[in-house]
Write a protein that holds these residues in place. Structure first.
Motif, PDB file in Angstrom:
ATOM      1  N   PRO A 159      -4.613   4.943  12.639  1.00 29.43           N
ATOM      2  CA  PRO A 159      -2.966   4.618  13.132  1.00 29.43           C
ATOM      3  C   PRO A 159      -2.317   4.039  11.860  1.00 29.43           C
ATOM      4  CG  PRO A 159      -4.457   3.876  14.947  1.00 29.43           C
ATOM      5  CD  PRO A 159      -5.359   4.501  13.820  1.00 29.43           C
ATOM      6  N   GLU A 160      -2.934   3.152  11.249  1.00 31.60           N
ATOM      7  CA  GLU A 160      -2.378   2.355  10.027  1.00 31.60           C
ATOM      8  C   GLU A 160      -2.272   3.380   8.792  1.00 31.60           C
ATOM      9  OE1 GLU A 160      -3.254  -1.463   9.471  1.00 31.60           O
ATOM     10  OE2 GLU A 160      -3.671  -2.175  11.361  1.00 31.60           O
ATOM     11  N   LEU A 161      -3.018   4.291   8.771  1.00 34.14           N
ATOM     12  CA  LEU A 161      -2.738   5.152   7.429  1.00 34.14           C
ATOM     13  C   LEU A 161      -2.189   6.295   7.556  1.00 34.14           C
ATOM     14  CD1 LEU A 161      -6.662   4.827   6.355  1.00 34.14           C
ATOM     15  CD2 LEU A 161      -4.460   3.373   5.557  1.00 34.14           C
ATOM     16  N   LYS A 162      -1.476   6.696   8.746  1.00 36.61           N
ATOM     17  CA  LYS A 162      -0.654   7.795   8.893  1.00 36.61           C
ATOM     18  C   LYS A 162       0.541   7.667   8.173  1.00 36.61           C
ATOM     19  CE  LYS A 162      -2.202   9.561  13.421  1.00 36.61           C
ATOM     20  NZ  LYS A 162      -1.886   9.611  15.098  1.00 36.61           N
ATOM     21  N   ASN A 163       1.027   6.396   7.968  1.00 37.26           N
ATOM     22  CA  ASN A 163       2.366   6.252   7.158  1.00 37.26           C
ATOM     23  C   ASN A 163       2.285   6.425   5.862  1.00 37.26           C
ATOM     24  OD1 ASN A 163       3.747   5.066   9.571  1.00 37.26           O
ATOM     25  ND2 ASN A 163       2.790   2.926   9.178  1.00 37.26           N
ATOM     26  N   TYR A 164       0.905   6.788   5.216  1.00 35.40           N
ATOM     27  CA  TYR A 164       0.702   7.092   3.673  1.00 35.40           C
ATOM     28  C   TYR A 164       1.158   8.666   3.569  1.00 35.40           C
ATOM     29  CZ  TYR A 164      -1.728   2.601   2.757  1.00 35.40           C
ATOM     30  OH  TYR A 164      -1.855   1.215   2.458  1.00 35.40           O
ATOM     31  N   SER A 165       1.027   9.432   4.702  1.00 31.71           N
ATOM     32  CA  SER A 165       1.499  10.815   4.584  1.00 31.71           C
ATOM     33  C   SER A 165       0.639  11.705   3.645  1.00 31.71           C
ATOM     34  CB  SER A 165       3.120  10.744   4.482  1.00 31.71           C
ATOM     35  OG  SER A 165       3.338  12.104   4.969  1.00 31.71           O
ATOM     36  N   VAL A 166       1.688  12.374   2.872  1.00 35.22           N
ATOM     37  CA  VAL A 166       1.155  13.350   1.773  1.00 35.22           C
ATOM     38  C   VAL A 166       0.582  12.549   0.587  1.00 35.22           C
ATOM     39  CG1 VAL A 166       2.718  15.234   2.495  1.00 35.22           C
ATOM     40  CG2 VAL A 166       3.453  13.542   0.903  1.00 35.22           C
ATOM     41  N   ASP A 167       1.024  11.128   0.470  1.00 35.45           N
ATOM     42  CA  ASP A 167       0.534  10.575  -0.845  1.00 35.45           C
ATOM     43  C   ASP A 167      -0.784  10.106  -0.661  1.00 35.45           C
ATOM     44  OD1 ASP A 167       3.054  10.609  -1.698  1.00 35.45           O
ATOM     45  OD2 ASP A 167       3.553   8.865  -0.365  1.00 35.45           O
ATOM     46  N   GLY A 194       0.757  -1.220  -0.018  1.00 34.96           N
ATOM     47  CA  GLY A 194      -0.144   0.105   0.042  1.00 34.96           C
ATOM     48  C   GLY A 194       0.786   1.386   0.067  1.00 34.96           C
ATOM     49  N   LEU A 195       1.820   1.398   0.957  1.00 37.29           N
ATOM     50  CA  LEU A 195       2.768   2.635   0.928  1.00 37.29           C
ATOM     51  C   LEU A 195       3.657   2.726  -0.444  1.00 37.29           C
ATOM     52  CD1 LEU A 195       4.281   1.650   4.464  1.00 37.29           C
ATOM     53  CD2 LEU A 195       2.704   3.723   4.036  1.00 37.29           C
ATOM     54  N   GLU A 196       4.036   1.547  -1.177  1.00 38.37           N
ATOM     55  CA  GLU A 196       4.625   1.861  -2.249  1.00 38.37           C
ATOM     56  C   GLU A 196       3.954   2.204  -3.645  1.00 38.37           C
ATOM     57  OE1 GLU A 196       7.866   1.676  -2.830  1.00 38.37           O
ATOM     58  OE2 GLU A 196       8.622   1.079  -1.224  1.00 38.37           O
ATOM     59  N   PHE A 197       2.410   1.648  -3.454  1.00 37.57           N
ATOM     60  CA  PHE A 197       1.519   1.972  -4.283  1.00 37.57           C
ATOM     61  C   PHE A 197       1.052   3.457  -4.316  1.00 37.57           C
ATOM     62  CE2 PHE A 197      -2.838   1.841  -6.010  1.00 37.57           C
ATOM     63  CZ  PHE A 197      -2.492   1.470  -7.287  1.00 37.57           C
TER      64      PHE A 197
END
Length: 291
Positions: free
Chosen positions: A245-253, A123-126
């Motif tokens: 909490p798990e979506l915070k890592n997606y940040s500006v994307d 998800g993060l890479e996508f």
């Protein structure tokens, strides 16, 4: 080098919060694994005042670096892929101290690559891929070809890393060597972009056409982590999504990813009336065709 550094790591190993100590020695000049140092001493601790503490040492004509890292920071690097050298350190480093087999267990965990961790990493890479791809397309349409090229190269890197993760591996420093074996079509796109003798505009145009299908084919897998979370509720405001909490890592994307998934029919927009005439709160829900 290990003998020279022994007093440093032995002192740290005696401390109760030290989980493990690795030494990584430079083997090939061409590889950036040790950042030009002859040796890296990696010490993982359970907690510290600073997540990362670094010291440099000289001995004769040689140099070494000490990295003291909290377990939390190490796990974040592994999840986010923000320090790819750490994978090489863990895989190839010599274990000097291993409390309760910390490093041995970590190596097994990295090899197994638990499925849920893999989904989040995809998800993060996508999300990064979509951000770079869409920005590159916008620059291309404005005829800013050099800026478009820069974003497209980055988008291909994220596409490559996504392909590696999708196949159950962690992306390493030499990610293109991995992709060449795992997904030749992505590797071919990259080589054609950087080595073709076609004019830059033509190269970009062909790449956008070719990569559109590849990205679309990975949308379902790449978005599965986000969609699973959004299925937990009927509808979400943007602030609720960002604060999860798990979506915070997606940040500006995250915002760009949502718009892409709306365009592709994975997510629907729900408009809720406000007190202002004709003005609506914008909410998001997983499309019925997906759920």
């Amino acid at each position: 080098m290990e003998d020279i550094l022994r007093p440093i790591y032995q002192e740290r190993a005696s401390q109760v919060n030290t989980l493990g100590v690795l030494i990584i020695e430079k083997k090939q000049k061409a590889l950036p694994t040790t950042d030009t140092f002859d040796a890296i001493l990696l010490i993982v601790v359970s907690e510290a005042n600073e997540p990362v503490y670094i010291k440099h040492y000289s001995y004769g004509q040689k140099k070494a670096a000490l990295h003291i890292v909290t377990e939390k920071q190490l796990k974040e690097w592994i999840l986010m892929g923000s320090n790819r050298k750490v994978f090489e350190w863990i895989y190839s480093g010599q274990i000097l101290f291993d409390r309760n087999e910390y490093f041995n267990k970590l190596k097994l965990e990295l090899q197994d690559f638990p499925f849920y961790g893999r989904k989040m990493k995809m998800g993060l890479e996508f999300a990064k891929l979509i951000r770079r791809y869409m920005d590159g397309k916008a620059f291309f349409e404005n005829k800013d070809f050099l800026d478009a090229y820069n974003h497209v190269v980055h988008s291909l890197h994220h596409l490559a890393r996504l392909s590696v993760v999708e196949n159950g591996f962690h992306p390493e420093v030499t990610v293109w060597n991995q992709v060449k074996q795992i997904e030749p079509a992505v590797y071919k796109l990259y080589i054609e972009l950087i080595s073709s003798e076609e004019p830059l505009e033509k190269r970009l145009e062909l790449l956008f056409l070719a990569s559109e299908f590849l990205i679309h084919s990975k949308s379902s897998q790449g978005a599965s982590h986000l969609l699973e979370i959004l299925k937990e509720k009927e509808k979400w405001s943007i602030s609720e999504i960002i604060e999860h909490p798990e979506l915070k890592n997606y940040s500006v994307d995250l915002g760009m990813l949502l718009e892409y998934l709306i365009e592709k029919g994975f997510i629907d927009v729900v408009n809720i009336e406000t007190k202002g005439p004709g003005l609506y709160h914008r909410y998001y829900k997983v499309a019925e065709s997906i759920s």
